[in-house]
Design a protein around this motif. Sequence first.
Motif, PDB file in Angstrom:
ATOM      1  N   TYR A 119       0.721  -1.400  -0.004  1.00  0.00           N
ATOM      2  CA  TYR A 119       0.056  -0.113  -0.040  1.00  0.00           C
ATOM      3  C   TYR A 119       0.810   1.280  -0.090  1.00  0.00           C
ATOM      4  N   THR A 120       2.147   1.093  -0.172  1.00  0.00           N
ATOM      5  CA  THR A 120       2.842   2.234  -0.271  1.00  0.00           C
ATOM      6  C   THR A 120       4.054   2.375  -1.383  1.00  0.00           C
ATOM      7  N   SER A 121       3.722   1.542  -2.392  1.00  0.00           N
ATOM      8  CA  SER A 121       4.715   1.566  -3.319  1.00  0.00           C
ATOM      9  C   SER A 121       4.374   2.702  -4.269  1.00  0.00           C
ATOM     10  N   VAL A 122       5.342   3.059  -5.229  1.00  0.00           N
ATOM     11  CA  VAL A 122       5.154   4.182  -6.216  1.00  0.00           C
ATOM     12  C   VAL A 122       3.808   3.790  -7.108  1.00  0.00           C
ATOM     13  N   GLU A 123       3.794   2.515  -7.192  1.00  0.00           N
ATOM     14  CA  GLU A 123       2.620   2.060  -8.532  1.00  0.00           C
ATOM     15  C   GLU A 123       1.261   2.176  -7.635  1.00  0.00           C
ATOM     16  N   VAL A 124       0.912   2.220  -6.384  1.00  0.00           N
ATOM     17  CA  VAL A 124      -0.242   2.348  -5.688  1.00  0.00           C
ATOM     18  C   VAL A 124      -0.509   3.799  -5.510  1.00  0.00           C
ATOM     19  N   ARG A 125       0.738   4.600  -5.019  1.00  0.00           N
ATOM     20  CA  ARG A 125       0.561   6.012  -5.207  1.00  0.00           C
ATOM     21  C   ARG A 125       0.192   6.746  -6.068  1.00  0.00           C
ATOM     22  N   VAL A 126       0.463   6.182  -7.415  1.00  0.00           N
ATOM     23  CA  VAL A 126       0.175   6.559  -8.763  1.00  0.00           C
ATOM     24  C   VAL A 126      -1.399   6.447  -8.782  1.00  0.00           C
ATOM     25  N   ALA A 127      -1.777   5.108  -8.476  1.00  0.00           N
ATOM     26  CA  ALA A 127      -3.321   4.681  -8.643  1.00  0.00           C
ATOM     27  C   ALA A 127      -4.012   5.837  -7.824  1.00  0.00           C
ATOM     28  N   ILE A 128      -3.696   5.947  -6.525  1.00  0.00           N
ATOM     29  CA  ILE A 128      -4.371   6.922  -5.743  1.00  0.00           C
ATOM     30  C   ILE A 128      -4.364   8.328  -6.157  1.00  0.00           C
ATOM     31  N   LEU A 129      -3.478   8.870  -6.713  1.00  0.00           N
ATOM     32  CA  LEU A 129      -3.630  10.021  -7.497  1.00  0.00           C
ATOM     33  C   LEU A 129      -4.322  10.283  -8.578  1.00  0.00           C
ATOM     34  N   THR A 130      -4.315   8.900  -9.344  1.00  0.00           N
ATOM     35  CA  THR A 130      -5.295   8.914 -10.503  1.00  0.00           C
ATOM     36  C   THR A 130      -6.428   9.353 -10.321  1.00  0.00           C
ATOM     37  N   THR A 131      -7.105   8.401  -9.151  1.00  0.00           N
ATOM     38  CA  THR A 131      -8.438   8.447  -8.647  1.00  0.00           C
ATOM     39  C   THR A 131      -8.863   9.921  -8.219  1.00  0.00           C
ATOM     40  N   LYS A 132      -7.963  10.677  -7.635  1.00  0.00           N
ATOM     41  CA  LYS A 132      -8.364  11.890  -7.168  1.00  0.00           C
ATOM     42  C   LYS A 132      -8.239  12.938  -8.451  1.00  0.00           C
ATOM     43  N   ILE A 133      -7.429  12.820  -9.267  1.00  0.00           N
ATOM     44  CA  ILE A 133      -7.313  13.691 -10.333  1.00  0.00           C
ATOM     45  C   ILE A 133      -8.656  13.433 -11.388  1.00  0.00           C
ATOM     46  N   ARG A 134      -9.097  12.420 -11.631  1.00  0.00           N
ATOM     47  CA  ARG A 134     -10.334  12.008 -12.253  1.00  0.00           C
ATOM     48  C   ARG A 134     -11.518  12.823 -11.724  1.00  0.00           C
ATOM     49  N   ASN A 135     -11.707  12.610 -10.347  1.00  0.00           N
ATOM     50  CA  ASN A 135     -12.622  13.224  -9.278  1.00  0.00           C
ATOM     51  C   ASN A 135     -12.664  14.596  -9.639  1.00  0.00           C
ATOM     52  N   PHE A 136     -11.477  15.229  -9.332  1.00  0.00           N
ATOM     53  CA  PHE A 136     -11.377  16.627  -9.852  1.00  0.00           C
ATOM     54  C   PHE A 136     -11.815  17.248 -11.245  1.00  0.00           C
ATOM     55  N   GLN A 137     -11.606  16.287 -12.318  1.00  0.00           N
ATOM     56  CA  GLN A 137     -11.990  16.644 -13.520  1.00  0.00           C
ATOM     57  C   GLN A 137     -13.304  16.631 -13.950  1.00  0.00           C
ATOM     58  N   GLU A 138     -14.137  15.644 -13.280  1.00  0.00           N
ATOM     59  CA  GLU A 138     -15.587  15.661 -13.157  1.00  0.00           C
ATOM     60  C   GLU A 138     -16.122  16.639 -12.497  1.00  0.00           C
TER      61      GLU A 138
END
Length: 241
Positions: A119-138
């Motif tokens: 839950y702390t790797s770079v891949e997981v952090r990218v997935a979390i940021l992707t969810t937040k970015i798409r929510n902001f876009q909507e």
Amino acid sequence: MLANIALQTVLKSSVGVFRGSGCSALTAAPRLTGGCFAIAPPVRHYARVVKKKKTGPESQLSDLPPTMLKSGYAALPLLQTTDDVVKRLLSLELASHSDKLQLKKEQLIAKVQRDENDYTSVEVRVAILTTKIRNFQEHLQKHNKDKSNKRRMLMDIDRRKKLLKNLRLVNYDAFEKVCEQLGITYSFPPEYYRRVTHRWLAKKALCIKVFQEVQKQKAEQRLMMQSLAPADPKAAKTASV
């Protein structure tokens, strides 16, 4: 004089009669044309054209079925024997937006995490940021003047760019997997460009001239040290003895 006063009284009385009749077409004051009163033609008011609603891209939460349970309740064995009303209360049909977003975040994390406890790797952090970015876009599609959320979205985009850049340099296979699973298109940063001005050209020429003078002084000092040093170090040792 008396004719003008009589004409004004006739006009006032005719306007009052027309207004009292309740007809919208006769509300205009009559005009005297050719010795008789003429009524202005009625004004036609056409209905406005209905504006079409802008259809933006599909939401990231649209693929979540309403019968899916919230995060943390799907693995409970008691839900298999509970009432349908309880299942409906714990499903996404009556869930809030934050609950749906949390479930979507867990789905994206499960696609790119290295193992079950990652839950702390770079891949997981990218997935979390992707969810937040798409929510902001909507959100910004409906509220395009929300400056604070737009600023947060741009900050998250910069963080994700840095993480993807480092992941691409360290582990290219993981970088390709993350971009493919999350649907991210990585774009390279633009090349450095600086506007050429007269001041910048003069400063560059001065720096080049100073650099050349310094190199020339270093070369002269090097030649002076070589001329002062003895040609044969063994002969210098014997002379000193």
